[in-house]
Write an enzyme that holds these catalytic residues in place. Structure first.
Site, short mmCIF file in Angstrom:
data_model
loop_
_atom_site.label_atom_id
_atom_site.label_comp_id
_atom_site.label_asym_id
_atom_site.label_seq_id
_atom_site.Cartn_x
_atom_site.Cartn_y
_atom_site.Cartn_z
N LEU A 96 0.87 -1.17 0.00
CA LEU A 96 0.00 0.00 0.00
C LEU A 96 0.91 1.22 0.00
O LEU A 96 1.90 1.24 0.73
CB LEU A 96 -0.86 0.04 1.26
CG LEU A 96 -2.20 -0.65 1.28
CD1 LEU A 96 -2.83 -0.53 2.66
CD2 LEU A 96 -3.12 -0.07 0.24
N ASP A 97 0.58 2.21 -0.79
CA ASP A 97 1.38 3.42 -0.81
C ASP A 97 1.38 4.10 0.55
O ASP A 97 0.47 3.90 1.35
CB ASP A 97 0.83 4.40 -1.86
CG ASP A 97 0.96 3.85 -3.27
OD1 ASP A 97 1.99 3.23 -3.56
OD2 ASP A 97 0.03 4.03 -4.05
N ARG A 98 2.37 4.91 0.77
CA ARG A 98 2.52 5.61 2.05
C ARG A 98 1.28 6.45 2.38
O ARG A 98 0.89 6.56 3.54
CB ARG A 98 3.77 6.49 1.97
CG ARG A 98 4.25 6.95 3.30
CD ARG A 98 5.60 7.61 3.16
NE ARG A 98 5.43 9.00 3.52
CZ ARG A 98 6.22 9.97 3.15
NH1 ARG A 98 7.25 9.73 2.38
NH2 ARG A 98 6.00 11.20 3.55
N SER A 122 -1.79 5.82 1.51
CA SER A 122 -3.00 4.99 1.57
C SER A 122 -3.04 4.28 2.92
O SER A 122 -2.01 4.07 3.55
CB SER A 122 -3.01 3.97 0.44
OG SER A 122 -3.03 4.62 -0.80
N ARG A 161 -0.31 2.71 -7.89
CA ARG A 161 -1.26 3.77 -7.56
C ARG A 161 -2.52 3.70 -8.42
O ARG A 161 -3.10 4.70 -8.81
CB ARG A 161 -0.60 5.14 -7.65
CG ARG A 161 0.59 5.27 -6.70
CD ARG A 161 1.28 6.59 -6.74
NE ARG A 161 0.49 7.70 -6.25
CZ ARG A 161 0.29 8.02 -4.98
NH1 ARG A 161 0.81 7.27 -4.03
NH2 ARG A 161 -0.43 9.05 -4.64
#
Length: 182
Positions: free
Chosen positions: A44-46, A48, A143
């Site tokens: 998961l992106d930072r 999110s 993303r």
């Protein structure tokens, strides 16, 4: 027996155990999980939040993360504006991004979910409405959900992964984790 950990990744935490790239340390999984030998299945992106699965079993990790196994990943996305049926239809049909067309998503408008507060909070603007979408995808381009909503004219303000396959983040506060049967 394989270990499987469900973790509610907070906003601004990296989906890895170390941060070698930054001169000032950023929060990582090691700030929350002290279980040796487990690794994230996907990421998961930072910016999110939500469900991140960790396991010590490489085959299970691949099964969770690899789009070939078509495991649904369901996201709750707070988006700018109010998507009309045409925007939702575009998400459902697949959106053309700079790295190719996405697979069709299950997309619907939902009432604002009862989530934990985000720190820092999402910027509120009186003149720009927002709403929530539920999006389920079966692939994991970089993303992807953010790029899909932006492509249909509704940038994502907050993104929470709620579910991966049969596992959900329900009942876990940000930073909490629990082990389940794999």
């Amino acid at each position: 027996m394989a270990r499987l950990i469900l973790f509610n990744k907070p906003y601004d935490v990296l989906s890895q155990f170390t941060d070698a790239k930054s001169p000032s340390p950023r929060a990582t999984l090691s700030d929350f999980i002290a279980v040796p030998g487990v690794y994230p299945a996907g990421r998961l992106d930072r910016d999110s939040e939500g469900l991140l699965l960790l396991t010590d079993d490489g085959r299970l990790q691949a099964r969770i993360a690899d789009p070939r196994f078509k495991m649904d990943k369901r996201y709750l996305a707070q988006v700018e504006g109010e998507p009309d049926e045409a925007a939702l239809a575009a998400l459902r049909g697949g959106v053309v991004l700079n790295d190719g067309k996405t697979r069709p998503a299950r997309a619907e408008r939902i009432e604002a979910p009862d989530l934990w507060p985000r720190d820092p909070p999402v910027r509120f603007r009186k003149t720009v409405p927002d709403c929530w979408l539920s999006l389920a995808i079966r692939e994991g381009k970089n993303r992807q959900v953010r790029r899909m909503t932006a492509a249909v004219g509704h940038p994502t303000l907050r993104l929470v992964r709620w579910q991966v396959g049969e596992w959900t983040v329900d009942g876990l506060a940000p930073g909490e984790w629990r082990e389940v049967e794999a």
